[in-house]
Design a protein around this motif. Structure first.
Motif, PDB file in Angstrom:
ATOM      1  N   TYR A 252      -5.011  -1.935  -9.483  1.00 56.05           N
ATOM      2  CA  TYR A 252      -6.423  -1.608  -9.296  1.00 56.05           C
ATOM      3  C   TYR A 252      -7.040  -1.339 -10.672  1.00 56.05           C
ATOM      4  O   TYR A 252      -6.930  -2.197 -11.557  1.00 56.05           O
ATOM      5  CB  TYR A 252      -6.583  -0.436  -8.331  1.00 56.05           C
ATOM      6  N   THR A 253      -7.634  -0.192 -10.912  1.00 58.76           N
ATOM      7  CA  THR A 253      -8.329   0.043 -12.187  1.00 58.76           C
ATOM      8  C   THR A 253      -7.452   0.735 -13.225  1.00 58.76           C
ATOM      9  O   THR A 253      -7.962   1.322 -14.181  1.00 58.76           O
ATOM     10  CB  THR A 253      -9.614   0.847 -11.963  1.00 58.76           C
ATOM     11  N   GLY A 254      -6.131   0.664 -13.046  1.00 59.88           N
ATOM     12  CA  GLY A 254      -5.213   1.080 -14.100  1.00 59.88           C
ATOM     13  C   GLY A 254      -4.838   2.541 -14.141  1.00 59.88           C
ATOM     14  O   GLY A 254      -4.468   3.052 -15.211  1.00 59.88           O
ATOM     15  N   GLY A 255      -4.885   3.235 -13.013  1.00 55.77           N
ATOM     16  CA  GLY A 255      -4.555   4.658 -13.017  1.00 55.77           C
ATOM     17  C   GLY A 255      -3.149   4.946 -13.516  1.00 55.77           C
ATOM     18  O   GLY A 255      -2.952   5.704 -14.477  1.00 55.77           O
ATOM     19  N   VAL A 323       9.046   0.273 -13.451  1.00 60.24           N
ATOM     20  CA  VAL A 323       8.224  -0.598 -12.613  1.00 60.24           C
ATOM     21  C   VAL A 323       7.600   0.258 -11.513  1.00 60.24           C
ATOM     22  O   VAL A 323       8.314   0.938 -10.763  1.00 60.24           O
ATOM     23  CB  VAL A 323       9.039  -1.750 -11.994  1.00 60.24           C
ATOM     24  N   VAL A 324       6.276   0.220 -11.432  1.00 56.19           N
ATOM     25  CA  VAL A 324       5.527   0.957 -10.410  1.00 56.19           C
ATOM     26  C   VAL A 324       5.013  -0.042  -9.384  1.00 56.19           C
ATOM     27  O   VAL A 324       4.326  -1.014  -9.734  1.00 56.19           O
ATOM     28  CB  VAL A 324       4.342   1.727 -11.028  1.00 56.19           C
ATOM     29  N   VAL A 325       5.331   0.197  -8.116  1.00 57.01           N
ATOM     30  CA  VAL A 325       4.903  -0.684  -7.023  1.00 57.01           C
ATOM     31  C   VAL A 325       4.060   0.149  -6.062  1.00 57.01           C
ATOM     32  O   VAL A 325       4.575   1.046  -5.394  1.00 57.01           O
ATOM     33  CB  VAL A 325       6.115  -1.288  -6.279  1.00 57.01           C
ATOM     34  N   ASP A 326       2.780  -0.152  -5.987  1.00 58.84           N
ATOM     35  CA  ASP A 326       1.859   0.619  -5.134  1.00 58.84           C
ATOM     36  C   ASP A 326       0.959  -0.345  -4.372  1.00 58.84           C
ATOM     37  O   ASP A 326      -0.239  -0.455  -4.647  1.00 58.84           O
ATOM     38  CB  ASP A 326       1.036   1.582  -6.002  1.00 58.84           C
ATOM     39  N   PRO A 327       1.510  -1.056  -3.373  1.00 57.42           N
ATOM     40  CA  PRO A 327       0.748  -2.100  -2.685  1.00 57.42           C
ATOM     41  C   PRO A 327      -0.260  -1.538  -1.687  1.00 57.42           C
ATOM     42  O   PRO A 327      -0.181  -0.360  -1.291  1.00 57.42           O
ATOM     43  CB  PRO A 327       1.849  -2.885  -1.956  1.00 57.42           C
ATOM     44  N   PRO A 328      -1.202  -2.377  -1.244  1.00 61.41           N
ATOM     45  CA  PRO A 328      -2.109  -1.963  -0.169  1.00 61.41           C
ATOM     46  C   PRO A 328      -1.342  -1.841   1.135  1.00 61.41           C
ATOM     47  O   PRO A 328      -0.170  -2.227   1.223  1.00 61.41           O
ATOM     48  CB  PRO A 328      -3.131  -3.105  -0.109  1.00 61.41           C
ATOM     49  N   SER A 329      -2.003  -1.323   2.149  1.00 61.38           N
ATOM     50  CA  SER A 329      -1.349  -1.175   3.447  1.00 61.38           C
ATOM     51  C   SER A 329      -0.973  -2.535   4.013  1.00 61.38           C
ATOM     52  O   SER A 329      -1.796  -3.446   4.075  1.00 61.38           O
ATOM     53  CB  SER A 329      -2.285  -0.455   4.429  1.00 61.38           C
ATOM     54  N   PHE A 330       0.285  -2.681   4.408  1.00 61.97           N
ATOM     55  CA  PHE A 330       0.757  -3.928   4.995  1.00 61.97           C
ATOM     56  C   PHE A 330       0.732  -3.899   6.516  1.00 61.97           C
ATOM     57  O   PHE A 330       0.994  -4.917   7.149  1.00 61.97           O
ATOM     58  CB  PHE A 330       2.192  -4.212   4.538  1.00 61.97           C
ATOM     59  N   ALA A 331       0.450  -2.740   7.124  1.00 62.95           N
ATOM     60  CA  ALA A 331       0.474  -2.636   8.589  1.00 62.95           C
ATOM     61  C   ALA A 331      -0.701  -1.806   9.072  1.00 62.95           C
ATOM     62  O   ALA A 331      -0.680  -0.577   8.988  1.00 62.95           O
ATOM     63  CB  ALA A 331       1.794  -2.020   9.053  1.00 62.95           C
ATOM     64  N   LYS A 332      -1.723  -2.470   9.566  1.00 61.89           N
ATOM     65  CA  LYS A 332      -2.874  -1.776  10.143  1.00 61.89           C
ATOM     66  C   LYS A 332      -2.650  -1.463  11.621  1.00 61.89           C
ATOM     67  O   LYS A 332      -3.259  -0.550  12.167  1.00 61.89           O
ATOM     68  CB  LYS A 332      -4.132  -2.640  10.007  1.00 61.89           C
ATOM     69  N   GLY A 339       6.631  -7.063  10.147  1.00 65.83           N
ATOM     70  CA  GLY A 339       6.234  -7.898   9.016  1.00 65.83           C
ATOM     71  C   GLY A 339       6.036  -7.083   7.755  1.00 65.83           C
ATOM     72  O   GLY A 339       6.385  -7.536   6.655  1.00 65.83           O
ATOM     73  N   ALA A 340       5.502  -5.882   7.906  1.00 69.20           N
ATOM     74  CA  ALA A 340       5.303  -5.009   6.741  1.00 69.20           C
ATOM     75  C   ALA A 340       6.635  -4.631   6.114  1.00 69.20           C
ATOM     76  O   ALA A 340       6.794  -4.656   4.891  1.00 69.20           O
ATOM     77  CB  ALA A 340       4.537  -3.757   7.158  1.00 69.20           C
ATOM     78  N   LEU A 341       7.614  -4.287   6.943  1.00 74.07           N
ATOM     79  CA  LEU A 341       8.933  -3.915   6.414  1.00 74.07           C
ATOM     80  C   LEU A 341       9.589  -5.085   5.701  1.00 74.07           C
ATOM     81  O   LEU A 341      10.237  -4.907   4.666  1.00 74.07           O
ATOM     82  CB  LEU A 341       9.818  -3.405   7.548  1.00 74.07           C
ATOM     83  N   ARG A 342       9.399  -6.296   6.230  1.00 78.71           N
ATOM     84  CA  ARG A 342       9.933  -7.481   5.535  1.00 78.71           C
ATOM     85  C   ARG A 342       9.251  -7.662   4.183  1.00 78.71           C
ATOM     86  O   ARG A 342       9.909  -8.016   3.185  1.00 78.71           O
ATOM     87  CB  ARG A 342       9.754  -8.721   6.404  1.00 78.71           C
ATOM     88  N   SER A 343       7.946  -7.419   4.134  1.00 83.49           N
ATOM     89  CA  SER A 343       7.213  -7.554   2.867  1.00 83.49           C
ATOM     90  C   SER A 343       7.667  -6.508   1.856  1.00 83.49           C
ATOM     91  O   SER A 343       7.819  -6.806   0.667  1.00 83.49           O
ATOM     92  CB  SER A 343       5.704  -7.434   3.119  1.00 83.49           C
ATOM     93  N   TYR A 344       7.871  -5.268   2.317  1.00 86.84           N
ATOM     94  CA  TYR A 344       8.361  -4.225   1.412  1.00 86.84           C
ATOM     95  C   TYR A 344       9.742  -4.592   0.869  1.00 86.84           C
ATOM     96  O   TYR A 344      10.031  -4.377  -0.314  1.00 86.84           O
ATOM     97  CB  TYR A 344       8.428  -2.876   2.130  1.00 86.84           C
TER      98      TYR A 344
END
Length: 419
Positions: A252-255, A323-332, A339-344
């Motif tokens: 995102y904006t580099g936090g 390595v920092v991994v902070d993805p958006p929500s994969f499961a709404k 599918g979200a767990l597979r993506s993680y």
């Protein structure tokens, strides 16, 4: 300025509904939830209602014997039919009610916001007694986000509550609305990102743990910044001391990137699919060039897909210490959890290929549908499958200004490990 804000709020926002009440009799499961203090009344928990109402009407809740259970805001178009504001004790729901609740939320945060920080979550929805509302403060900007049409007639009351509690602080108010509300707000002359006073810019430079960030609460993600990750950003800053390189995915904006630079990382790479986000990250670095370690840090912003970038890094052999991994929500929705767990899992495996041996992996998730246990088990299993078993040294959850009183309110979790 306060008087001008009062006048524009009154002239611009929907009016508070008249005193008409809807009597709602609940089934046994609804009665149980109310007596346990839960803020949601689902459609299938309702036995009957006295008459149909409109979004924002006050619903008075009773059990099958007619005993008072509580009251809340009615939404005929939502599966959550009533957002409960009262449990057990009768009170008038009016501007004074909201002012008291705003004051209580602010009091809970006293002494819990770090020094040199003027941005924080002031209302965290259900857990602060405002089911379907969040409010963030960025210096002199108050930014709301509403997730239910039931709140639209009560927006002014919420804002006035802050003006009563913090009249010297709030100079600008921004109103944001969830995607589900986008089609309905036009009917009441509202728009996403509207600012009061209308002739003022919503953009703001705020401080977090002594670092400066610029946010656009009217157009940025959420209310302009991910304030919930403040404590994790600070931890990454500490972990970056003496490190040669840090990779920040979904930056995102580099936090996280800026904290890593201040912490002492020599090189930081920010990756995000949004070009404006990467450009904002560059601007945030420039805002902090008065800090020697930030100025000395080699910062690179990459616009691209995280998986593609990770593949390129693995092939280049130019690996990272952190390595920092902070993805958006994969499961709404619940159906999206597998599918979200597979993506993680896939993301963890790819991230480890970009991490030096005995490097530090920081992996976060904001998916409320995925539990902490599910996430951590998935990440650990993925690491084992690629021969990089994790040595965990920390797990974190919600910051103090983001309380999570209910299961449904809990979403943020983060794992720290050596791999």
């Amino acid at each position: 300025m306060p008087e001008r804000l009062h006048e524009e709020l009154a002239a611009t926002l929907p009016k508070t509904p008249a005193s008409r009440r809807i009597a709602v009799r609940l089934k046994a499961k609804g009665v149980k939830a109310m007596r346990q203090g839960h803020p949601w009344v689902f459609e299938d928990s309702i036995e009957r209602i006295s008459h149909e109402g409109v979004a924002g009407d006050l619903a008075v809740l009773f059990d099958c014997s007619g005993d008072f259970l509580g009251a809340g805001l009615y939404d005929p178009d939502s599966n959550i039919r009533v957002r409960a504001l009262l449990h057990g004790k009768r009170q008038n729901i009016d501007s004074e009610f909201f002012a008291r609740h705003v004051a209580a939320s602010l009091a809970l945060r006293e002494g819990k916001i770090p020094p040199n920080t003027n941005a924080f979550r002031a209302i965290n929805g259900d857990s602060d007694g405002f089911p379907g509302v969040v409010a963030d403060i960025y210096d002199d900007v108050l930014a709301f986000k509403f997730y239910s049409a039931a709140w639209l007639p009560w927006m002014a009351s919420c804002a006035e509550g802050f003006l009563k509690c913090r009249p010297e602080l709030i100079k600008r108010i921004v109103f944001r609305f969830s995607r589900e509300l986008q089609n309905s707000i036009g009917a009441v002359s509202l728009s996403d990102g509207m600012v009061i006073p209308c002739n003022m810019s919503p953009c703001v430079v705020f401080c977090e743990n002594g670092l400066k960030f610029e946010a656009d609460p009217a157009r940025g993600q959420k209310t302009g910044f991910f304030l919930d990750q403040r404590d994790n950003r600070a931890e990454v800053g500490r972990l970056s001391e003496g490190k040669g390189s840090v990779l920040n995915l979904f930056s995102y904006t580099g936090g996280f990137s800026l904290y890593a630079a201040r912490g002492g990382a020599k090189r930081v790479v920010s990756v995000d699919f949004s070009r404006p986000a990467i450009e904002a990250a560059e601007c945030n670095f420039k805002l902090n060039h008065d800090i020697p370690t930030v100025k000395a840090c080699q910062h690179e912003g990459i616009v691209g897909d995280a998986f593609d970038v990770l593949d390129q890094i693995a092939r280049s052999k130019k690996l990272f210490d952190v390595v920092v991994v902070d993805p958006p929500s994969f499961a709404k929705r619940e159906a999206e959890i597998p599918g979200a767990l597979r993506s993680y899992s896939r993301l963890c495996k790819a991230a480890l290929k970009a991490l030096k041996k005995d490097g530090t992996l920081v992996f976060a998730s904001c998916s409320s549908r995925v539990t902490a246990d599910q996430l951590f088990e998935t990440i650990n299993n993925a690491a084992k499958e690629v021969g990089r078993p994790l040595k965990e040294f920390n797990r974190t959850g919600h910051a103090a200004d983001h309380p999570a009183k209910y299961k449904e309110s809990s979403y943020l979790k983060c794992l720290y490990a050596i791999a």
